[in-house]
Design a protein around this motif. Structure first.
Motif, mmCIF file in Angstrom:
data_model
loop_
_atom_site.group_PDB
_atom_site.id
_atom_site.type_symbol
_atom_site.label_atom_id
_atom_site.label_comp_id
_atom_site.label_asym_id
_atom_site.label_seq_id
_atom_site.Cartn_x
_atom_site.Cartn_y
_atom_site.Cartn_z
ATOM 1 N N ILE A 1 0.781 -1.334 0.048
ATOM 2 C CA ILE A 1 -0.012 0.171 0.072
ATOM 3 C C ILE A 1 0.845 1.413 -0.066
ATOM 4 O O ILE A 1 1.932 1.273 0.347
ATOM 5 N N SER A 2 0.245 2.307 -0.348
ATOM 6 C CA SER A 2 1.145 3.782 -0.231
ATOM 7 C C SER A 2 0.055 4.570 0.488
ATOM 8 O O SER A 2 -1.272 4.385 0.432
ATOM 9 N N ALA A 3 0.586 5.604 0.956
ATOM 10 C CA ALA A 3 -0.138 6.614 1.687
ATOM 11 C C ALA A 3 0.140 7.854 0.976
ATOM 12 O O ALA A 3 1.321 8.458 0.971
ATOM 13 N N ASN A 4 -0.764 8.733 0.641
ATOM 14 C CA ASN A 4 -0.738 9.784 -0.367
ATOM 15 C C ASN A 4 0.449 9.565 -1.383
ATOM 16 O O ASN A 4 1.109 10.516 -1.524
ATOM 17 N N GLY A 5 0.525 8.454 -1.819
ATOM 18 C CA GLY A 5 1.439 8.085 -2.946
ATOM 19 C C GLY A 5 2.841 7.989 -2.665
ATOM 20 O O GLY A 5 3.725 7.297 -3.282
ATOM 21 N N GLN A 6 2.975 7.889 -1.122
ATOM 22 C CA GLN A 6 4.433 7.509 -0.700
ATOM 23 C C GLN A 6 4.338 6.039 -0.205
ATOM 24 O O GLN A 6 3.290 5.624 0.187
ATOM 25 N N PRO A 7 5.363 5.315 -0.720
ATOM 26 C CA PRO A 7 5.229 3.909 -0.075
ATOM 27 C C PRO A 7 5.192 3.425 1.353
ATOM 28 O O PRO A 7 5.871 4.249 2.034
ATOM 29 N N VAL A 8 4.362 2.736 1.579
ATOM 30 C CA VAL A 8 4.313 2.108 3.078
ATOM 31 C C VAL A 8 5.625 0.909 3.074
ATOM 32 O O VAL A 8 5.364 -0.343 2.224
ATOM 33 N N LEU A 9 6.413 1.261 3.959
ATOM 34 C CA LEU A 9 7.456 0.320 3.769
ATOM 35 C C LEU A 9 7.565 -0.806 4.953
ATOM 36 O O LEU A 9 7.788 -2.157 4.636
ATOM 37 N N ASP A 10 6.555 -0.835 5.941
ATOM 38 C CA ASP A 10 6.533 -2.054 6.914
ATOM 39 C C ASP A 10 5.032 -1.516 7.686
ATOM 40 O O ASP A 10 4.592 -0.261 7.855
ATOM 41 N N ILE A 11 4.477 -2.440 8.097
ATOM 42 C CA ILE A 11 3.537 -2.296 9.048
ATOM 43 C C ILE A 11 3.552 -2.954 10.409
ATOM 44 O O ILE A 11 3.945 -4.196 10.231
ATOM 45 N N THR A 12 3.512 -2.533 11.503
ATOM 46 C CA THR A 12 3.771 -3.090 12.724
ATOM 47 C C THR A 12 2.184 -2.932 13.469
ATOM 48 O O THR A 12 1.764 -1.943 13.602
ATOM 49 N N ARG A 13 1.675 -4.113 13.737
ATOM 50 C CA ARG A 13 0.670 -4.187 14.388
ATOM 51 C C ARG A 13 0.997 -3.887 15.879
ATOM 52 O O ARG A 13 2.094 -4.498 16.691
ATOM 53 N N ALA A 14 0.038 -2.968 16.607
ATOM 54 C CA ALA A 14 -0.113 -2.957 18.102
ATOM 55 C C ALA A 14 -1.364 -3.280 18.740
ATOM 56 O O ALA A 14 -2.348 -3.250 18.138
ATOM 57 N N GLN B 1 -1.998 0.577 14.789
ATOM 58 C CA GLN B 1 -0.678 0.239 13.862
ATOM 59 C C GLN B 1 0.122 1.176 13.566
ATOM 60 O O GLN B 1 -0.051 2.371 13.549
ATOM 61 N N VAL B 2 1.430 1.010 13.155
ATOM 62 C CA VAL B 2 2.315 1.773 12.750
ATOM 63 C C VAL B 2 2.724 1.674 11.400
ATOM 64 O O VAL B 2 2.899 0.525 10.939
ATOM 65 N N LEU B 3 2.403 2.482 10.353
ATOM 66 C CA LEU B 3 2.749 2.108 8.964
ATOM 67 C C LEU B 3 4.052 3.146 8.801
ATOM 68 O O LEU B 3 3.890 4.311 8.723
ATOM 69 N N LYS B 4 5.150 2.338 8.637
ATOM 70 C CA LYS B 4 6.217 3.049 8.249
ATOM 71 C C LYS B 4 6.272 3.826 6.778
ATOM 72 O O LYS B 4 6.252 2.726 5.888
ATOM 73 N N VAL B 5 6.204 5.006 6.489
ATOM 74 C CA VAL B 5 6.225 5.531 5.239
ATOM 75 C C VAL B 5 7.424 5.990 4.722
ATOM 76 O O VAL B 5 8.446 6.438 5.604
ATOM 77 N N GLY B 6 7.842 6.189 3.508
ATOM 78 C CA GLY B 6 9.175 6.709 2.849
ATOM 79 C C GLY B 6 9.284 8.149 3.226
ATOM 80 O O GLY B 6 10.465 8.346 2.857
#
Length: 168
Positions: free
Chosen positions: A138-151, A155-160
């Motif tokens: 997935i991407s967020a506003n066109g920026q790649p989501v590098l990793d997803i960490t569930r909590a 959740q934390v979506l690490k974006v580029g």
């Protein structure tokens, strides 16, 4: 990291980026039985220290450690350090630090396998789209989501990159 005219917000960003070693106070708002929070996830990730610092400075620690749900779009330290390197991120340097960081937080949950619009804490929309070119799909506003960490509280979506309110 800026060329041309400096804005009033430059001093805030400069101070934020210069004080990387400052400790962030921990909150005790974690609901019973929920220790692996969004806050705990970003504390464990060595690439998110500037985001953690900013969250502390603008008072988001309770939100990130509370009952949730909370979705955090988390740019790594390198994205903050490179702010202003391109036209898209230059706009962030003239904005309030709190507004930019709150734009990365939503109380909406990510629904897997589909595109969606989420509301950030600023009220501005964030668009999540399916993206085969992104490591997490997935991407967020066109920026790649590098990793997803569930909590336990979201959740934390690490974006580029740092997401800038009002830009695609």
């Amino acid at each position: 990291f800026m060329s041309g005219e400096e804005s009033a917000a430059d001093g805030v960003w400069d101070a934020f980026l210069a004080e990387q070693g400052r400790d962030v106070a921990r909150a005790s708002a974690v609901s019973a039985g929920c220790a692996d929070t969004v806050l705990a996830a970003i504390e464990r990730d060595g690439e998110l220290s500037l985001l953690l610092k900013a969250a502390g400075e603008i008072g988001l620690i309770d939100a990130l450690s509370g009952p949730g749900p909370v979705t955090l779009l988390a740019p790594p330290d390198s994205a903050f350090i490179n702010l202003g390197a391109d036209e898209r991120t230059s706009a962030a340097l003239s904005m309030d630090l709190g507004e930019v960081i709150r734009y990365h937080v939503s109380t909406d949950e990510v629904v897997g396998g589909q595109s969606q619009r989420m509301s950030s804490l600023t009220g501005a929309p964030i668009t999540l789209s399916l993206s085969s070119g992104s490591p997490a799909g997935i991407s967020a506003n066109g920026q790649p989501v590098l990793d997803i960490t569930r909590a336990c509280n979201g959740q934390v979506l690490k974006v580029g990159a740092v997401l800038v309110p009002g830009t695609p």
